[in-house]
Design an enzyme around this catalytic site. Structure first.
Site, mmCIF file in Angstrom:
data_model
loop_
_atom_site.group_PDB
_atom_site.id
_atom_site.type_symbol
_atom_site.label_atom_id
_atom_site.label_comp_id
_atom_site.label_asym_id
_atom_site.label_seq_id
_atom_site.Cartn_x
_atom_site.Cartn_y
_atom_site.Cartn_z
ATOM 1 N N HIS A 1 -26.394 22.951 -47.462
ATOM 2 C CA HIS A 1 -25.308 22.463 -46.598
ATOM 3 C C HIS A 1 -23.949 22.508 -47.293
ATOM 4 O O HIS A 1 -23.015 21.870 -46.825
ATOM 5 C CB HIS A 1 -25.548 21.002 -46.207
ATOM 6 N N GLU B 1 -28.343 29.250 -32.869
ATOM 7 C CA GLU B 1 -27.025 29.691 -33.314
ATOM 8 C C GLU B 1 -26.684 31.093 -32.848
ATOM 9 O O GLU B 1 -25.551 31.381 -32.439
ATOM 10 C CB GLU B 1 -26.920 29.593 -34.843
HETATM 11 C C1 LIG Z 1 -30.088 25.838 -38.339
HETATM 12 C C2 LIG Z 1 -29.595 24.452 -38.280
HETATM 13 N N1 LIG Z 1 -28.779 24.082 -37.285
HETATM 14 C C3 LIG Z 1 -28.330 22.815 -37.215
HETATM 15 C C4 LIG Z 1 -28.684 21.883 -38.149
HETATM 16 C C5 LIG Z 1 -28.154 20.450 -38.057
HETATM 17 N N2 LIG Z 1 -29.264 19.550 -37.683
HETATM 18 C C6 LIG Z 1 -29.948 18.898 -38.624
HETATM 19 S S1 LIG Z 1 -31.233 18.051 -37.992
HETATM 20 C C7 LIG Z 1 -30.884 18.552 -36.438
HETATM 21 C C8 LIG Z 1 -31.756 18.120 -35.304
HETATM 22 C C9 LIG Z 1 -33.141 18.667 -35.417
HETATM 23 O O1 LIG Z 1 -33.961 18.075 -34.469
HETATM 24 P P1 LIG Z 1 -35.528 18.151 -34.518
HETATM 25 O O2 LIG Z 1 -35.944 19.536 -34.886
HETATM 26 O O3 LIG Z 1 -36.014 17.638 -33.236
HETATM 27 O O4 LIG Z 1 -35.978 17.208 -35.716
HETATM 28 P P2 LIG Z 1 -35.760 15.638 -35.862
HETATM 29 O O5 LIG Z 1 -34.462 15.440 -36.555
HETATM 30 O O6 LIG Z 1 -35.799 15.036 -34.503
HETATM 31 O O7 LIG Z 1 -36.882 15.169 -36.725
HETATM 32 C C10 LIG Z 1 -29.745 19.339 -36.425
HETATM 33 C C11 LIG Z 1 -29.131 19.901 -35.214
HETATM 34 C C12 LIG Z 1 -29.499 22.323 -39.190
HETATM 35 N N3 LIG Z 1 -29.859 21.495 -40.186
HETATM 36 N N4 LIG Z 1 -29.957 23.587 -39.228
#
Ligand SMILES: Cc1ncc(C[n+]2csc(CCOP(=O)(O)OP(=O)(O)O)c2C)c(N)n1
Ligand SMILES: Cc1ncc(C[n+]2csc(CCOP(=O)(O)OP(=O)(O)O)c2C)c(N)n1
Ligand SMILES: [Mg+2]
Ligand SMILES: [Mg+2]
Lengths: 328, 334, 328, 334
Positions: free
Chosen positions: D136, D67
């Site tokens: 959230h 971010e």
């Molecule tokens: C700081 C932040 N930015 C964006 C999000 C929205 N978000 C939730 S899960 C996710 C993807 C995360 O991917 P990963 O770390 O690979 O975990 P996975 O969901 O694949 O288990 C995003 C972008 C968030 N929760 N927190």
């Protein structure tokens, strides 16, 4: 592509470094005299980095720096009188006296600050480069930061983003071994900072930051590949600050002997000795250079002294741009 | 209970904070201090100077420049049996750790149904006045005071500098302790046995009858100065030191304003959305019918704080502005 | 040091994974039925990671997880009925219904969440480990996060801090190739995630996250060195999620065929096939296991259904701890 | 000037936002959209779905989860000739980028003496109501509205969802545009030639005489609903939609309250230190003598927003609470 700056202009390099050295020394005096206030961070000892890097850039390139940026600004061509006036808090300063030592900006030299948040300039640099790339310009953004910035999350995010998008940024880490009073070994589990860059698949080199020619050569090579569209690069410039972190620093964290050892590698003494040995400089030449530099500096101080104060009525001017003022 | 053989000793605000830190470290082995340059450098504002030598690098921990990680590590350590004091150099840099403070420290207890306590203290410098310009001169205490789950302390006096830390450490919640950079060099006298102070109420620093001047932290000395000036002009002002922005001691405020029927709030934050607005709103909600005049706010101008001395002064609340607002509120403006 | 868990308990591993799989499937159904709301992230396909890792930990160790944490919580021993009740928003849930799917906490199992900010749990884990180290405990903190978290500044800051201070943390990166809808190659300039860990001088290994035994073996080895005080370690667990990112995901970003290819490596099918080949499992055994798991799950759903709602008057309870409630 | 052959078309709030994005991308090659999952995924809330296919990955840029870097890169790109639209998925995550927004975007122009413009738009989802729990569901619009150098927009209606983006892009300053998650599915009709709308004033959404209900963003639909309920009870409420939190259109507010002499402010932020406090303070400052009753605030309970439906509902401002506060303010409570 612009012609590469000549690598045999030793006098130019010496003049560049001397201008910074004398400027910084005068700034310290003026701080003592109460003419300059706030935080003041000097780069005495690190002049070779500023000069070597800036000589490798062209007018169209952009520079993003830190709060220890007088040298960068001077070497980039920001006029010393505007810088000095800025530190005096005068309306004639490059930021109307609003920024002070830590926030020198000069749009006409594409000098985008002067940032007092450690690593805070890195995202800006990444974005400047993104715009250049999207607009098809062949400009490079030079992003300077210290060894301390490497621990910040913003460093990591920007290294990755720039490498991922192959942005034309040259990351320049001035490793002077300390972040304020904290030695590098107390802030990094891995003190080889190039290893970090490589973990983003970004080419990285370590350069002797006390050797202005070595810095310039390395910067030229790096700028060329960045400009050619080969993606960002990282240079670690090994250097040392001879003076305190800021004017408030009691220097409890390092030995006097360490400082003295590094002073033996003073980049200005090194180059002038080399030039003298090679017959390119004699005492008369050096003192002529000193007077030239001194005269410029005297004029800068006089300009600052004669400067005016921004009217208090202008306090809220330019908090916002108006549409008219910035249609471009 | 202060002992009867206590004496008054001269000290500075900085030394009072340092004494509080030293005492906390001596009193409880779970207490440790971490932050940038708290150790070898001696603290950006020299508050922790000497503590590394006394307590060693395990308990006086220099951290890398990683605000989010070390503040978050403080939360984790607090969850797991320690009593960390985390220092963030300046409130501006705390923005880099705000995710951890707002999304973790403030939520973990409630969102887990009460399973965890977070006995963490985060200290940070705040405020302007030293010509440090736009990236080192914010006053964001009001932001922190907006967040349920946090407590927010703003010591102004030597007693509070000396006594709030112990109370904050004894509190099982995350406490943010703001140290205004303009206060560190303040000198005065303090009882040799000064210690913990309550952190749940505001204080009346000067009793008065004609209006209430409400302030906190770095604005207290100049608010008291304004009150003296007003007294010389025949206006008797009460000065309330909020001390704790969250939870806010509304009762003391309302009681004062019920008595004086007029209020001026002094707050170094930018006016729009300032904490002063909250004070004003509460008074208007709870003492509306007792108010004889509009509540006034004396805040910073809505600009990034400029470097030049005269512009910085112009941007910040000054004694004359407080006096002027007070005179207006009591209806004695020329 | 606690005795190392036995490596020949295939049935235990299979049961562990099956419990998660069936739980997740039921959760999806219950979401469809409106019993569970908010964001729901399932870990179907990734069960081997949860089970392999949790089997390598002892009671005194701590776990920090993400919003995709049902599997981690179950494998850690958090009772399924408490988890299901939590997702139903019941007062009997492990967080009184306040956290929901993304915020499972269980102090009695040292399960420190359930964090819905990507990488947001990493500083907590670092701090838990710091406390353990300072207090001379021999506990390990297992910190789970996804491939997406690697791009966040907090990842970098925590890797460095943990390595610098040699903290007893085991960093476990579940690399399922996507962060929501963004493929790893679109988020990392260097897709070898172990290279990042090594840039902090932290030992790192990549493990087949579809092979529960491999995960357990690697986790055991890593936990042993971390517990022995040798500093943090990093494991990359190569895995894949078979289902959408969350219940709102239209899966526009990946090919059905890719999903089908990965399903061929289903960790549950892989282990049960192996066991059958080795004679350790037959159809009857499997269906007995299924009924056992099904019964536990039915009971959990019934428990959740029968749960009560936290009284609205308790809304502000536990925003703050009171001194009395937390003298420890 | 809307053309005379315009027709009314049915649309959703989400589609109106998407139409605004598409139009901006078509109108100016310097405009691009970047953020997490804006491209291949189609946007966390499906706002940008289809845009990647139409405009390609250079202009619809999926970013890593970084971010601070990509918001800061937006600032840099804006400084250097582009017109970036940066999407931060949720206001909670924007805390990770707050350093860039507050310390850079908001300060660069003033602190450099006016040398730079930063024509940047940052969009983010905000608010609660979808059972997404404590990390959230924040409403931090008021924080952004505190910062000089930023502009803050909170579209509530379809017209504003369709029209504010173009105006924000035309503005040479950093503009934060908040999209309340509860609005995306709102349906209604919009003129086929709807376009840019002014972003410097509040709007009267319902004229009334007995009290002013003041709200913005996600609180507008329920505030209008409350006004209808009040009308049925014989109370004629005016509804003001702030639309723009910074700079705040105080004139419209004061004019309304001067007329109605009573005000209730509805704000999804936590009460203490809420933006509602600012509104209350301004009204008390500028319309004190016209007020017939204390100003009331209807805000969220001061808790991390809980997951369970009944608790989330209890934490947020509801129609009944607005009606109740309004009745109290007009003095008709039972
Ligand atoms: C700081 C932040 N930015 C964006 C999000 C929205 N978000 C939730 S899960 C996710 C993807 C995360 O991917 P990963 O770390 O690979 O975990 P996975 O969901 O694949 O288990 C995003 C972008 C968030 N929760 N927190
Ligand atoms: C985010 C942030 N944290 C802390 C500081 C305080 N600070 C100013 S300079 C500095 C040291 C930076 O060291 P380095 O990056 O090595 O640069 P150097 O001063 O050595 O040139 C610190 C800690 C700051 N300005 N910003
Ligand atoms: Mg350094
Ligand atoms: Mg992933």
């Amino acid at each position: 592509m612009t012609a590469a700056p000549s690598l045999d202009d030793d006098l130019g390099r010496l003049r560049g470094m001397l201008r910074i050295r004398r400027f910084e020394e005068r700034a310290a005096e003026l701080y003592g005299a109460g003419k300059i206030r706030g935080f003041l961070h000097l780069c005495v000892g690190e002049e070779a980095v500023a000069v070597g890097v800036m000589r490798a850039l062209t007018e169209d390139d952009a520079v993003v720096s830190t709060y220890r940026e007088h040298g960068h600004a001077l070497a980039r061509g920001v006029p010393p009188d505007r810088i000095m006036a800025e530190m005096f808090g005068r309306a004639e300063g490059c930021c109307r006296g609003r920024g002070g030592s830590m926030h020198l900006f000069d749009a006409s030299h594409r000098f985008f600050g002067g940032n007092a948040i450690v690593a805070g300039g890195m995202p800006l640099a990444t974005g400047l480069a993104l715009a250049d790339k999207m607009l098809g310009r062949r400009a490079v953004t030079a992003c300077l930061f210290g060894d301390g910035a490497v621990a910040e999350g913003e460093f990591h995010e920007c290294m990755n983003l720039a490498a991922l998008w192959r942005l034309p940024v040259l990351f320049l880490c001035e490793n002077n071994l300390y972040a304020m009073g904290t030695a590098l070994a107390l802030t990094e589990s891995q003190v080889d900072l190039c290893a970090k860059a490589r973990s983003y698949d970004m080419p990285a080199d370590r350069v002797d930051g006390m050797d202005v020619t070595a810095v310039e050569r390395a910067a030229l090579a790096a700028v060329a590949t960045v400009r050619a569209g080969e993606g960002p690069r990282f240079l670690e410039l090994a250097t040392y600050r001879f003076r305190a972190h800021s004017m408030f620093d009691a220097e409890l964290y390092r030995e006097k002997r360490e400082v003295e050892r590094w002073k033996l590698r003073d980049p200005i003494a090194a180059l002038s000795t080399l030039m003298k040995l090679g017959g390119a400089l004699d005492d008369a030449g050096l003192s002529a250079l000193e007077s030239e530099v001194g005269a410029e500096l005297d004029a800068a101080v006089a300009f600052a002294e004669a400067g005016t104060l921004e009217p208090v009525e202008d306090l809220t001017r330019d908090v916002y741009a108006t549409e008219a003022s910035d249609a471009r | 209970m202060p002992g009867s053989d206590a004496v008054m000793v001269r000290t500075t605000w900085r030394e009072a904070m340092r004494a509080a830190l030293r005492e906390a470290l001596q009193a409880d082995p779970r207490v440790f201090l971490m932050g940038e340059d708290v150790g070898h450098y001696g603290g950006c504002y020299a508050v922790s100077r000497g503590l590394l030598e006394e307590f060693g690098p395990e308990r006086i921990r220099d951290t890398p420049l990683s605000e989010s990680a070390f503040v978050g590590a403080g939360i984790g350590a607090a969850l797991n049996g320690m009593r960390p004091i985390v220092e963030v150099m300046t409130v501006n840099f705390s923005l880099l750790a705000l995710d951890q403070i707002v999304n973790n420290a403030a939520t973990l207890r409630h969102m887990s149904g009460g399973q965890f306590a977070i006995p963490l203290v985060i200290r940070m410098a705040t405020g302007a006045g030293r010509q440090l310009a736009a990236q080192h001169s914010h006053s964001l205490e009001g932001w922190y005071a907006h967040v349920p789950g946090l407590k927010v302390l703003c010591p102004a006096t030597l007693e509070d500098a000396r006594g709030m830390l112990a109370s904050a450490l004894a509190d099982p919640n995350p406490v943010i302790l703001f140290e205004h950079v303009g206060l560190y060099n303040v000198e005065g006298t303090l009882r040799s046995d000064a210690g913990a102070v309550p952190i749940d109420r505001a204080a009346v620093r000067r009793a008065g009858t004609q209006l209430s001047l409400i302030a906190y932290g770095g604005m207290i000395p100049r608010t008291l100065e304004a009150a003296e000036k007003l007294a010389a002009q025949g206006i008797d002002a009460e000065v309330i030191d909020l001390r704790v922005l969250r939870p806010l001691d509304t009762a003391t405020l309302v009681a004062s304003v019920r008595k004086t029927r007029r209020a001026v709030i002094v707050d170094e934050g930018w006016r729009s959305g300032s904490f002063a607005a909250e004070i004003s709103a509460r008074l208007a909600e709870e003492a509306f019918y007792e108010l004889d005049a509009p509540i006034a706010r004396v805040c910073s101008a809505e600009v990034p704080i400029p470097y030049a001395r005269h512009m910085e002064l112009a941007a910040l609340p000054q004694v004359e502005a407080i006096v002027g607002a007070a005179r207006e509120v009591v209806g004695t403006h020329a």
